[in-house]
Design a protein around this motif. Structure first.
Motif, PDB file in Angstrom:
ATOM      1  N   ARG A 203       0.830  -1.208   0.000  1.00  6.66           N
ATOM      2  CA  ARG A 203       0.000   0.000   0.000  1.00  6.66           C
ATOM      3  C   ARG A 203       0.863   1.257   0.000  1.00  6.66           C
ATOM      4  O   ARG A 203       0.571   2.222  -0.724  1.00  6.66           O
ATOM      5  CB  ARG A 203      -0.927   0.001   1.218  1.00  6.66           C
ATOM      6  N   LYS A 207       1.106   3.765  -3.104  1.00  2.27           N
ATOM      7  CA  LYS A 207       0.361   4.969  -2.708  1.00  2.27           C
ATOM      8  C   LYS A 207      -1.152   4.724  -2.705  1.00  2.27           C
ATOM      9  O   LYS A 207      -1.943   5.495  -3.256  1.00  2.27           O
ATOM     10  CB  LYS A 207       0.701   6.145  -3.621  1.00  2.27           C
ATOM     11  N   LEU A 208      -1.548   3.621  -2.068  1.00  2.51           N
ATOM     12  CA  LEU A 208      -2.954   3.267  -1.961  1.00  2.51           C
ATOM     13  C   LEU A 208      -3.451   3.624  -0.559  1.00  2.51           C
ATOM     14  O   LEU A 208      -2.768   3.350   0.429  1.00  2.51           O
ATOM     15  CB  LEU A 208      -3.147   1.773  -2.230  1.00  2.51           C
ATOM     16  N   LYS A 209      -4.635   4.195  -0.457  1.00  2.90           N
ATOM     17  CA  LYS A 209      -5.112   4.765   0.801  1.00  2.90           C
ATOM     18  C   LYS A 209      -5.477   3.724   1.852  1.00  2.90           C
ATOM     19  O   LYS A 209      -5.254   3.942   3.043  1.00  2.90           O
ATOM     20  CB  LYS A 209      -6.315   5.674   0.536  1.00  2.90           C
ATOM     21  N   ALA A 213      -8.729  -0.142  -1.420  1.00  2.00           N
ATOM     22  CA  ALA A 213      -8.023   0.349  -2.609  1.00  2.00           C
ATOM     23  C   ALA A 213      -6.984  -0.669  -3.074  1.00  2.00           C
ATOM     24  O   ALA A 213      -6.776  -0.856  -4.279  1.00  2.00           O
ATOM     25  CB  ALA A 213      -7.367   1.690  -2.311  1.00  2.00           C
ATOM     26  N   LEU A 214      -6.343  -1.323  -2.113  1.00  3.32           N
ATOM     27  CA  LEU A 214      -5.346  -2.335  -2.448  1.00  3.32           C
ATOM     28  C   LEU A 214      -5.985  -3.496  -3.192  1.00  3.32           C
ATOM     29  O   LEU A 214      -5.481  -3.949  -4.233  1.00  3.32           O
ATOM     30  CB  LEU A 214      -4.663  -2.837  -1.179  1.00  3.32           C
ATOM     31  N   TYR A 217      -7.034  -2.428  -6.702  1.00  5.75           N
ATOM     32  CA  TYR A 217      -5.863  -2.283  -7.571  1.00  5.75           C
ATOM     33  C   TYR A 217      -5.353  -3.655  -8.000  1.00  5.75           C
ATOM     34  O   TYR A 217      -5.054  -3.890  -9.183  1.00  5.75           O
ATOM     35  CB  TYR A 217      -4.766  -1.517  -6.831  1.00  5.75           C
TER      36      TYR A 217
END
Length: 242
Positions: A203, A207-209, A213-214, A217
């Motif tokens: 993460r 740059k995943l919040k 989001a991970l 992605y």
């Protein structure tokens, strides 16, 4: 059995150990290699465990192995084999995108990477090239490696995924396949806590919040990789390889 005079002057055929979890692919590879008098399939295995059992019986001139097999990751398999047999040439045969895997495979210690849809002639060329002490990758990957070494790779051409370690890369792939933390831990022989640490590092690097989001992605990445795989292997010359 057809013999290639250009490559059979050295005497006895060179022994190859095939490791792939698909019996049809192993059979096809054996048929292909048997056409060439300078090469011989001296053994086969359908899993890393069977490969190590075979290596305890005999050490071949070359190990031809699939990248993805049950029980152990491809990178881990390469490193473990070389820990026991440091000089053994390894050629990886895979369906995975060479742009994402080839450099990592070479860094792990393999001597070559070839896609399963490359065709029989290219596979035999790759086998002979590795047996002759050289490294085999496709021309595109060779150019990319040279650009990286000389510092001439175009700005912005590096994917964020390339910043991941091999272990983080494997964790991301398994997340994208819908695996949970415990499943990933079992597949990679890690503790769930260690997997969570890898997830956190991924993460940060990507740059995943958050965890959602991970997962999003990872799923999109795996889907894009799958979409890029060959849909039709009719032109491939490797019998049974898909």
């Amino acid at each position: 059995m057809k013999s290639d005079p250009e490559h059979s002057k050295s005497g006895a055929p060179r022994n190859i150990l095939i490791v792939d979890d698909h019996p049809l692919i192993r059979s096809g590879l054996k048929q292909l290699i048997a056409r060439h008098g300078d090469l011989n399939v001296s053994g086969e295995g359908g899993s890393p465990a069977e490969a190590f059992a075979e290596l305890a019986r005999q050490v071949p001139d070359l190990l031809l192995a699939d990248m993805s097999m049950p029980g152990r990751s491809g990178f881990e398999f390469i490193k473990d084999v070389l820990a026991l047999h440091p000089g053994l040439p390894i050629l990886i045969l895979s369906m995975h995108d060479e742009g994402l895997y080839a450099e990592r495979v070479l860094r792990a210690g393999a001597r070559g990477f070839i896609m399963k849809d490359a065709g029989g002639e290219r596979l035999i060329t790759a086998i002979r090239q590795v047996l002759n002490g050289q490294v085999y990758v496709s021309p595109g990957i060779a150019a990319r490696l040279l650009e990286s070494l000389t510092g001439h790779r175009p700005r912005g051409s590096t994917s964020p995924i390339e910043t991941l370690s091999d272990r983080e890369f494997e964790v991301l792939r398994l997340i994208g396949q819908g695996r949970g933390t415990r499943d990933i831990a079992e597949q990679l022989h890690l503790s769930p806590k260690t997997v969570d640490v890898h997830r956190a590092h991924i993460r940060t690097k990507l740059k995943l919040k958050n965890a959602v989001a991970l997962v999003s992605y990872a799923i999109r990445w795996v889907e894009s990789e799958t979409a890029a795989l060959p849909r039709n292997n009719a032109e491939a010359e490797i019998p049974g390889a898909s």
